[in-house]
Design a protein around this motif. Structure first.
Motif, mmCIF file in Angstrom:
data_model
loop_
_atom_site.group_PDB
_atom_site.id
_atom_site.type_symbol
_atom_site.label_atom_id
_atom_site.label_comp_id
_atom_site.label_asym_id
_atom_site.label_seq_id
_atom_site.Cartn_x
_atom_site.Cartn_y
_atom_site.Cartn_z
ATOM 1 N N UNK A 11 41.286 48.086 26.908
ATOM 2 C CA UNK A 11 40.790 47.514 25.813
ATOM 3 C C UNK A 11 40.443 45.935 25.803
ATOM 4 N N UNK A 12 39.687 45.490 26.867
ATOM 5 C CA UNK A 12 39.285 44.245 27.335
ATOM 6 C C UNK A 12 38.511 43.698 26.220
ATOM 7 N N UNK A 13 37.403 44.330 25.824
ATOM 8 C CA UNK A 13 36.342 43.778 24.785
ATOM 9 C C UNK A 13 37.207 43.518 23.284
ATOM 10 N N UNK A 14 38.153 44.422 23.066
ATOM 11 C CA UNK A 14 38.914 44.306 21.971
ATOM 12 C C UNK A 14 39.707 43.302 21.898
ATOM 13 N N UNK A 15 40.300 42.945 22.961
ATOM 14 C CA UNK A 15 41.234 41.902 23.298
ATOM 15 C C UNK A 15 40.544 40.660 23.200
#
Length: 284
Positions: A34-38
């Motif tokens: 969830x790197x991009x979301x975070x």
């Protein structure tokens, strides 16, 4: 004590901000899926903190409430449509955004308190200062205080009191040829001319630093003041030929005027200075 408390709270807020940033780094790095979301929500959280920094805590908290509702709706939408379970990690950004905003606001508020206190101290210093920092000459405030004392002595013992005002001719034009870092030195050098021409019990004041003007309070009459004025002009001629012109690349000229103290004609210290300055018009 108040300054220490403000400084302490400012340090605590800054450290709290750093801790939040460190925890956020660990949180984002701990979930690569969830790197991009975070990263997206991290940018929003910092944007809210920046807005709070440049506005106030009310605006920041209102935006945070809107963000929490939007983020809550987003989590609920993903839970309903995707069947994802709502875990504890889902609440992280709901907590981080307002905490980050509060940390930035607290740090900003304490910093502004310190800045306001510093500005107040500077204003108080300027208001109460009786000596000019660069020349150690007495200021207008000191002149106002001293005049009442000198005028009282003059009236009680019948000693004539005269104010001599000295101003540099074409000072505004001269400033263009003197380097900014030399202006204070120039004022000090010119002050020394007047100081060298008076007695030890006479007092020299720097009445105006912008349009450089000095004042001399002399226990003498107009004739005695003329003697002092001539000594200043003589010292000026010697100073021009020896030092000033070579050092500052300009020729120094002074306008000098004097007025005797008359209680019936002097309303205040400012009025006394104004009367003396009017005499400068006759020194061409």
């Amino acid at each position: 004590m108040r300054r220490r408390r403000s400084s302490l709270w400012s340090d605590v807020a800054f450290l709290f901000f750093l801790v939040l940033c460190y925890v956020t780094i660990l949180y984002v790095a701990g979930d690569p899926n969830r790197y991009m979301e975070n990263l997206f929500f991290l940018n929003i959280a910092f944007l809210l903190a920046v807005i709070t920094y440049f506005t106030n805590v009310t605006a920041g908290l209102v935006l945070n409430v809107a963000f929490i509702f939007a983020y809550g709706g987003y989590i609920l939408y993903r839970s309903v449509t995707g069947g994802e379970a709502i875990g504890t990690g889902s609440y992280y950004w709901m907590l981080l955004a307002p905490l980050l905003t509060l940390a930035v606001w607290l740090f900003t508020w304490e910093s502004r308190q310190l800045q306001e206190e510093n500005d107040d101290l500077k204003e108080q210093k300027e208001r109460l200062a009786t000596l000019d920092e660069s020349t150690d000459l007495k200021t207008t405030l000191a002149f106002q205080k001293d005049l009442s004392v000198f005028a009282g002595i003059s009236e009680r013992y019948g000693i004539p009191l005269t104010l001599v005002v000295i101003r540099v001719k074409y000072w505004n034009e001269m400033r263009r040829f003197i380097r900014a870092d030399q202006l204070s030195d120039a004022i000090l050098d010119i002050s020394k001319i007047s100081q060298a021409s008076i007695r030890t019990n006479d007092t020299l004041y720097l009445l105006d630093r912008e349009n450089v003007t000095w004042g001399l309070l002399l226990f003498t009459d107009r004739e005695g003041a003329k003697v002092v004025m001539e000594r200043i002009r003589s010292s000026l001629t010697q100073f021009n030929t020896q030092d000033f012109a070579d050092k500052y690349k300009v020729q120094l000229n002074l306008k000098i005027g004097a007025v005797a103290y008359d209680k019936s004609k002097v309303e205040s210290a400012i009025d006394f200075v104004a009367q003396a300055q009017r005499q400068l018009e006759y020194d061409v």
